[in-house]
Design a protein around this motif. Structure first.
Motif, PDB file in Angstrom:
ATOM      1  N   UNK A   3      -4.432   0.946   0.789  1.00  0.00           N
ATOM      2  CA  UNK A   3      -3.480   0.362  -0.151  1.00  0.00           C
ATOM      3  C   UNK A   3      -2.989   1.458  -1.069  1.00  0.00           C
ATOM      4  N   UNK A   4      -1.683   1.678  -1.075  1.00  0.00           N
ATOM      5  CA  UNK A   4      -1.104   2.643  -1.992  1.00  0.00           C
ATOM      6  C   UNK A   4      -0.344   1.865  -3.054  1.00  0.00           C
ATOM      7  N   UNK A   5      -0.577   2.205  -4.289  1.00  0.00           N
ATOM      8  CA  UNK A   5       0.142   1.537  -5.365  1.00  0.00           C
ATOM      9  C   UNK A   5       1.602   1.953  -5.355  1.00  0.00           C
ATOM     10  N   UNK A   6       1.820   3.262  -5.195  1.00  0.00           N
ATOM     11  CA  UNK A   6       3.201   3.745  -5.175  1.00  0.00           C
ATOM     12  C   UNK A   6       3.470   4.367  -3.826  1.00  0.00           C
ATOM     13  N   UNK A   7       4.523   3.971  -3.201  1.00  0.00           N
ATOM     14  CA  UNK A   7       4.883   4.570  -1.919  1.00  0.00           C
ATOM     15  C   UNK A   7       6.199   5.324  -2.067  1.00  0.00           C
ATOM     16  N   UNK A   8       6.496   5.777  -3.274  1.00  0.00           N
ATOM     17  CA  UNK A   8       7.781   6.436  -3.493  1.00  0.00           C
ATOM     18  C   UNK A   8       8.868   5.387  -3.481  1.00  0.00           C
ATOM     19  N   UNK A   9      10.087   5.791  -3.162  1.00  0.00           N
ATOM     20  CA  UNK A   9      11.159   4.801  -3.093  1.00  0.00           C
ATOM     21  C   UNK A   9      10.811   3.768  -2.025  1.00  0.00           C
ATOM     22  N   UNK A  10      10.987   2.510  -2.329  1.00  0.00           N
ATOM     23  CA  UNK A  10      10.592   1.465  -1.393  1.00  0.00           C
ATOM     24  C   UNK A  10      11.480   1.473  -0.154  1.00  0.00           C
ATOM     25  N   UNK A  11      10.914   1.942   0.943  1.00  0.00           N
ATOM     26  CA  UNK A  11      11.698   2.085   2.159  1.00  0.00           C
ATOM     27  C   UNK A  11      11.104   1.285   3.311  1.00  0.00           C
ATOM     28  N   UNK A  12      10.061   0.516   3.034  1.00  0.00           N
ATOM     29  CA  UNK A  12       9.396  -0.217   4.103  1.00  0.00           C
ATOM     30  C   UNK A  12       8.587  -1.321   3.425  1.00  0.00           C
ATOM     31  N   UNK A  13       7.902  -2.130   4.233  1.00  0.00           N
ATOM     32  CA  UNK A  13       7.059  -3.160   3.648  1.00  0.00           C
ATOM     33  C   UNK A  13       5.974  -2.498   2.805  1.00  0.00           C
ATOM     34  N   UNK A  14       5.519  -3.180   1.753  1.00  0.00           N
ATOM     35  CA  UNK A  14       4.429  -2.632   0.952  1.00  0.00           C
ATOM     36  C   UNK A  14       3.095  -2.909   1.646  1.00  0.00           C
ATOM     37  N   UNK A  15       2.038  -2.316   1.107  1.00  0.00           N
ATOM     38  CA  UNK A  15       0.726  -2.436   1.739  1.00  0.00           C
ATOM     39  C   UNK A  15       0.015  -3.718   1.304  1.00  0.00           C
ATOM     40  N   UNK A  16      -0.820  -4.211   2.190  1.00  0.00           N
ATOM     41  CA  UNK A  16      -1.608  -5.414   1.955  1.00  0.00           C
ATOM     42  C   UNK A  16      -2.951  -4.989   1.364  1.00  0.00           C
ATOM     43  N   UNK A  17      -3.061  -5.060   0.042  1.00  0.00           N
ATOM     44  CA  UNK A  17      -4.269  -4.613  -0.643  1.00  0.00           C
ATOM     45  C   UNK A  17      -5.446  -5.555  -0.465  1.00  0.00           C
ATOM     46  N   UNK A  18      -5.193  -6.756   0.075  1.00  0.00           N
ATOM     47  CA  UNK A  18      -6.285  -7.733   0.248  1.00  0.00           C
ATOM     48  C   UNK A  18      -6.966  -7.611   1.601  1.00  0.00           C
ATOM     49  N   UNK A  19      -6.433  -6.767   2.470  1.00  0.00           N
ATOM     50  CA  UNK A  19      -6.994  -6.633   3.822  1.00  0.00           C
ATOM     51  C   UNK A  19      -8.429  -6.113   3.743  1.00  0.00           C
ATOM     52  N   UNK A  20      -9.351  -6.858   4.328  1.00  0.00           N
ATOM     53  CA  UNK A  20     -10.770  -6.482   4.274  1.00  0.00           C
ATOM     54  C   UNK A  20     -11.401  -6.708   5.645  1.00  0.00           C
ATOM     55  N   UNK A  21     -11.411  -5.677   6.491  1.00  0.00           N
ATOM     56  CA  UNK A  21     -11.928  -5.850   7.860  1.00  0.00           C
ATOM     57  C   UNK A  21     -13.447  -6.003   7.887  1.00  0.00           C
ATOM     58  N   UNK A  22     -13.928  -6.750   8.890  1.00  0.00           N
ATOM     59  CA  UNK A  22     -15.374  -6.873   9.106  1.00  0.00           C
ATOM     60  C   UNK A  22     -15.913  -5.679   9.873  1.00  0.00           C
ATOM     61  N   UNK A  23     -15.054  -5.094  10.697  1.00  0.00           N
ATOM     62  CA  UNK A  23     -15.483  -3.930  11.483  1.00  0.00           C
ATOM     63  C   UNK A  23     -14.285  -3.024  11.721  1.00  0.00           C
ATOM     64  N   UNK A  24     -14.480  -1.719  11.512  1.00  0.00           N
ATOM     65  CA  UNK A  24     -13.413  -0.747  11.774  1.00  0.00           C
ATOM     66  C   UNK A  24     -13.521  -0.229  13.193  1.00  0.00           C
ATOM     67  N   UNK A  25     -12.400  -0.029  13.830  1.00  0.00           N
ATOM     68  CA  UNK A  25     -12.396   0.617  15.135  1.00  0.00           C
ATOM     69  C   UNK A  25     -11.900   2.052  14.968  1.00  0.00           C
TER      70      UNK A  25
END
Ligand code: ZN
Length: 281
Positions: A100-122
């Motif tokens: 999750x990035x708070x600032x992504x510079x000029x908004x040029x795409x969808x923002x990040x989902x800061x609530x995403x919490x995976x049970x397992x990383x691949x």
């Protein structure tokens, strides 16, 4: 436009697609979620947290066990439905790393989902079994640093790394052009028979398509080098020269992409900057 929102499209045995109703300049008709498997299923890119999309996903799952809910990356058009779907099905969220990035510079795409919490990383090369068949994680940073593609039975779910309707947005600070090019090269060395992207139609000639994308970016890089070789230019100047007739909604994204190219060229010692302007080195 009669896009197949909330309809289950069976693309081949074991692979179905459901389109979410989130059309935009960056998502085309919307995010395409995929269901993989037969007796047991995995959901790839559950998409935005929209009630009618979640209903459609649950209808498509039709009570079958869900082995995994998998996200290619954590832009808000891809991962927010993971949590409610996990709660509804009891399935684990398995896949890309949280980011999750708070600032992504000029908004040029969808923002990040800061609530995403995976049970397992691949990690790259790790697998999840569905119906006794593996879904393989292929790390493809570039569009975002946490981006994964997923390979299953000769098909590659490419998320936003390769899309079927447009070139991919690569915007610093998280987007990285050198990483993106390496990730394209990684796909070029694979032998997938078809790509199923999160946006746009399936790609039925993957090898040729990826070679075309690599060529397009190299052409763009050459063009930027030529422009800053003529005189010192700032990014808006480069965008105006390099993208004639660009859709005004995409000017910020094009500027981000030019910036990504310039940072890559700067690292390679080919351009230098003075404040807002860039020249060749
Ligand atoms: Zn994305």
């Amino acid at each position: 436009m009669d896009a197949p929102y909330a309809r289950i499209e069976q693309l081949e045995p074991g692979i179905a697609r459901i389109l979410a109703h989130n059309p935009s300049a960056f998502t085309y008709y919307g995010t395409q979620s995929y269901l993989v498997g037969a007796h047991e299923v995995a959901v790839i890119d559950p998409g935005p947290d929209l009630p009618e999309h979640l209903d459609a996903l649950e209808q498509a799952i039709a009570g079958r066990p869900v082995a995994a809910i998998m996200c290619t990356h954590t832009h808000r058009d891809h991962s927010p439905a993971a949590r409610p779907l996990a709660e509804a099905t009891g399935a684990p969220i398995i896949g890309c790393a949280p980011l999750a990035l708070e600032t992504v510079g000029p908004r040029a795409d969808a923002s990040f989902d800061g609530d995403y919490a995976p049970d397992r990383l691949l990690q790259d090369g790790e697998e999840v079994d569905v119906d006794g068949k593996p879904i393989l994680a292929v790390a493809t940073p570039g569009h975002t640093s946490n981006h994964l593609c997923f390979a299953y039975e000769g098909a590659l779910f490419t998320g936003d790394h390769v899309m079927g309707w447009s070139t991919t947005v690569v915007v610093p600070p998280d987007g990285d052009m050198a990483a993106y090019m390496q990730s394209l090269d990684k796909l070029r060395q694979r032998e997938d028979r078809i790509y199923y992207p999160a946006h746009g139609p399936a790609v039925t000639n993957p090898q040729q398509y990826v070679r075309g994308l690599i060529g397009h970016r190299m052409q763009r890089e050459k063009q930027i080098l030529k422009l800053v070789g003529e005189k010192a230019r700032d990014i808006p100047d480069i965008v105006a020269s390099a993208y004639p007739g660009l859709d005004p909604r995409l000017v910020t994204a094009a500027g981000g992409s030019v910036y990504a190219h310039l940072l890559d060229l700067e690292r390679r010692g080919l351009v230098q900057r003075d404040g807002e302007t860039w020249t060749d080195a």
